[in-house]
Design a protein around this motif. Sequence first.
Motif, PDB file in Angstrom:
ATOM      1  N   LYS A 260       8.339  -9.335   4.620  1.00 42.11           N
ATOM      2  CA  LYS A 260       7.555  -8.906   3.312  1.00 42.11           C
ATOM      3  C   LYS A 260       6.137  -8.018   4.710  1.00 42.11           C
ATOM      4  O   LYS A 260       5.311  -8.714   5.070  1.00 42.11           O
ATOM      5  CB  LYS A 260       6.977  -9.827   2.923  1.00 42.11           C
ATOM      6  N   LEU A 261       6.596  -6.776   4.234  1.00 43.19           N
ATOM      7  CA  LEU A 261       5.907  -5.775   4.527  1.00 43.19           C
ATOM      8  C   LEU A 261       5.031  -5.248   3.713  1.00 43.19           C
ATOM      9  O   LEU A 261       5.161  -5.397   2.648  1.00 43.19           O
ATOM     10  CB  LEU A 261       7.091  -4.863   5.829  1.00 43.19           C
ATOM     11  N   PRO A 262       3.575  -4.490   4.134  1.00 37.58           N
ATOM     12  CA  PRO A 262       3.056  -3.972   3.476  1.00 37.58           C
ATOM     13  C   PRO A 262       3.681  -2.996   2.266  1.00 37.58           C
ATOM     14  O   PRO A 262       4.605  -2.272   2.743  1.00 37.58           O
ATOM     15  CB  PRO A 262       1.735  -3.392   4.240  1.00 37.58           C
ATOM     16  N   GLY A 263       3.306  -2.873   1.651  1.00 41.35           N
ATOM     17  CA  GLY A 263       3.116  -2.159   0.575  1.00 41.35           C
ATOM     18  C   GLY A 263       3.638  -0.474   1.195  1.00 41.35           C
ATOM     19  O   GLY A 263       4.005   0.240   0.947  1.00 41.35           O
ATOM     20  N   SER A 264       2.216   0.112   1.883  1.00 42.40           N
ATOM     21  CA  SER A 264       2.190   1.179   2.447  1.00 42.40           C
ATOM     22  C   SER A 264       3.359   1.579   3.154  1.00 42.40           C
ATOM     23  O   SER A 264       4.138   2.495   3.325  1.00 42.40           O
ATOM     24  CB  SER A 264       0.887   1.367   3.972  1.00 42.40           C
ATOM     25  N   LEU A 265       4.815   0.648   3.463  1.00 40.90           N
ATOM     26  CA  LEU A 265       5.696   0.775   4.233  1.00 40.90           C
ATOM     27  C   LEU A 265       6.997   0.659   3.409  1.00 40.90           C
ATOM     28  O   LEU A 265       7.896   2.287   3.496  1.00 40.90           O
ATOM     29  CB  LEU A 265       5.929  -0.223   5.096  1.00 40.90           C
ATOM     30  N   LEU A 266       6.873   1.101   2.303  1.00 37.66           N
ATOM     31  CA  LEU A 266       7.939   0.895   1.113  1.00 37.66           C
ATOM     32  C   LEU A 266       8.793   2.406   0.028  1.00 37.66           C
ATOM     33  O   LEU A 266       7.164   3.494   0.293  1.00 37.66           O
ATOM     34  CB  LEU A 266       7.998   0.400  -0.516  1.00 37.66           C
TER      35      LEU A 266
ATOM     36  N   GLY B  20       8.757   5.991  -1.341  1.00 38.41           N
ATOM     37  CA  GLY B  20       7.697   6.172  -2.689  1.00 38.41           C
ATOM     38  C   GLY B  20       6.541   5.390  -2.490  1.00 38.41           C
ATOM     39  O   GLY B  20       5.400   5.366  -3.611  1.00 38.41           O
ATOM     40  N   GLY B  21       6.050   4.476  -1.942  1.00 37.89           N
ATOM     41  CA  GLY B  21       4.807   3.829  -2.421  1.00 37.89           C
ATOM     42  C   GLY B  21       4.962   2.870  -3.485  1.00 37.89           C
ATOM     43  O   GLY B  21       5.958   3.038  -3.920  1.00 37.89           O
ATOM     44  N   THR B  22       3.696   1.835  -3.262  1.00 34.47           N
ATOM     45  CA  THR B  22       3.481   0.834  -3.744  1.00 34.47           C
ATOM     46  C   THR B  22       1.781   0.375  -4.294  1.00 34.47           C
ATOM     47  O   THR B  22       1.051   1.030  -3.504  1.00 34.47           O
ATOM     48  CB  THR B  22       3.774  -0.342  -3.826  1.00 34.47           C
ATOM     49  N   PRO B  23       2.388   0.045  -5.400  1.00 37.86           N
ATOM     50  CA  PRO B  23       0.348  -0.576  -5.126  1.00 37.86           C
ATOM     51  C   PRO B  23      -0.555  -1.319  -4.750  1.00 37.86           C
ATOM     52  O   PRO B  23       0.459  -1.580  -4.026  1.00 37.86           O
ATOM     53  CB  PRO B  23       0.340  -1.604  -6.803  1.00 37.86           C
ATOM     54  N   PRO B  24      -1.504  -0.540  -4.240  1.00 34.49           N
ATOM     55  CA  PRO B  24      -2.503  -1.480  -3.513  1.00 34.49           C
ATOM     56  C   PRO B  24      -2.508  -2.974  -3.710  1.00 34.49           C
ATOM     57  O   PRO B  24      -2.194  -3.415  -4.130  1.00 34.49           O
ATOM     58  CB  PRO B  24      -3.521  -1.297  -3.534  1.00 34.49           C
ATOM     59  N   GLY B  25      -2.067  -3.450  -2.082  1.00 33.79           N
ATOM     60  CA  GLY B  25      -2.186  -5.187  -1.796  1.00 33.79           C
ATOM     61  C   GLY B  25      -0.524  -5.371  -1.899  1.00 33.79           C
ATOM     62  O   GLY B  25      -0.215  -6.824  -1.839  1.00 33.79           O
ATOM     63  N   ALA B  26       0.633  -4.318  -2.464  1.00 37.98           N
ATOM     64  CA  ALA B  26       1.652  -5.484  -2.766  1.00 37.98           C
ATOM     65  C   ALA B  26       2.009  -4.638  -1.453  1.00 37.98           C
ATOM     66  O   ALA B  26       2.516  -4.807  -0.128  1.00 37.98           O
ATOM     67  CB  ALA B  26       2.226  -4.207  -3.431  1.00 37.98           C
ATOM     68  N   THR B  27       4.002  -5.791  -1.606  1.00 40.99           N
ATOM     69  CA  THR B  27       4.359  -5.931  -0.536  1.00 40.99           C
ATOM     70  C   THR B  27       5.845  -6.013  -0.969  1.00 40.99           C
ATOM     71  O   THR B  27       5.765  -5.972  -2.011  1.00 40.99           O
ATOM     72  CB  THR B  27       4.784  -7.980   0.192  1.00 40.99           C
ATOM     73  N   GLY B  28       6.263  -6.145   0.290  1.00 42.61           N
ATOM     74  CA  GLY B  28       8.443  -5.006  -0.004  1.00 42.61           C
ATOM     75  C   GLY B  28       8.922  -6.340   0.717  1.00 42.61           C
ATOM     76  O   GLY B  28       8.566  -6.236   2.004  1.00 42.61           O
TER      77      GLY B  28
END
Length: 489
Positions: free
Chosen positions: A127-133, A135-143
């Motif tokens: 489960k990596l920080p959302g910034s690595l997803l 297209g991007g994800t909301p702040p603090g989200a994980t992917g």
Amino acid sequence: MLRRLLLPVLPIWRRLAVRTRAALAAALAAALAFGLATVWVSAAVHDALLLQAKQRAFAASENVETKIPNSPEEAYQDATYVVLAQDGKVLRRSNLLAGIPPTSTDFWSTYFPPLDPSSPLDIVTRKLPGSLLPGGTPPGATGTYHFYTFVTDHTFSSAELAGYSGQSGIAAGRLTGYVLIDEGDTNRTTAQVTRILGWYLAPCSSLFVAAMAWLITSLALRPVESIRRRMARIGEGAFHERVPVPPSRDGIAQLAETTNETLDKLERALAEQRRLVADASHELRSPLAVLRTTLEVPLLHPEAVEWPVVVADALAGTERLQDLANDLLLLATTEEEHGAGQHTVELHDLVAEQLAERGHTDPGIDWRGSVLPARVPGRDPLVGRVVRNLLDNAARYASSRVEVTLHSTDGWAVLTVADDGPGIPVADRQRVFERFVRLDSARARSTGGAGLGLALARTIAHNLGGTVIAEPPNSGRGAQLSVRLPLVS
């Protein structure tokens, strides 16, 4: 629970037209089918694309591992991977992981620790920080990411590792690698397929199916509308017309055929009723005219009239009218009844009783009888009326002798009445059983009846499951009538 939910809807549903119900039912069924198809197709597309992504990632993992200390082949250089030294130091990273500095030891040690060579290597989940997803994800989200892992079989020297990573001071050892299974394209394609199927194809297809159901139901009900219009015309008096029968051999065609058969019977019944009314009016006119004359003429000359004779003649005319009315009533009542229910009659007793009575009422005729036991269905008055009418007919036309026989054969009781009178011509042996039919030799009302006796006998026998026919006489002379009624054990 489902019944409770449907109860408020049922009254509204029943008030809808057939075409509307068919269209709504088709739309609901299509929506359900396309909804399930959307789920199934989306899952199938996702699984197929994910399998391709896993195959690409596995191939990239093998290529990256086998090419160390060199770069992977050009086809795999866009893969997202990271290669770590045995002490956890980042030697090379690419694509989505390229933006993270190799000095971020907390990140790398948390998410990509070196692996134990003795451990079984497989797909791992991170489960990596959302910034690595993508297209991007909301702040603090994980992917959630999945990686193929490998540990090299070869132990690389410090010089090889320095040339591979561009870093010095790296201890010799085996390397650990993580290769991303890129599900971005898989998820995007699956979402697009789901959106196209669920938001465009399924609703449009459901509406199309509903429209086709409306059209097809309208076409299917067109013969019913034709039948309705024709029935309306028939109801207005066009009793000779019939409803159109569609060429298809379905329920509507069967309905049309049954309707036409019913209309045939109704037309025959109506024609029979009209003929009965006309014949009854004709038959009643003569005795009424005679009765009126019987009373009017004496009133013109009352002083020269023997009133007892006048009253006796009027009484005779009244009795004739009463007999005719009784016969008409019995005939109409008998035609409405079918079957005998649970009642049975000893036919031989009725025949013997009436033969004995005839010996006193008609002494000028030689009544001969051969009667065997026979039990038949029916009530005494009706079966007795059949016997009486046949004997009346024979007594009316016999010259001197009437022979009556009753026997059983093949489950039937057969009653035969033969006389030595003028007989019935072959051409009239069917017509003689029609209402108000009197043959030429019997048209004088002093000898002939109203013409209802044999018609009534045939109707009663038919309703009891039997028949009455005029046969060629066994003696070669006179008339011979035969009644067949089913035996009752």
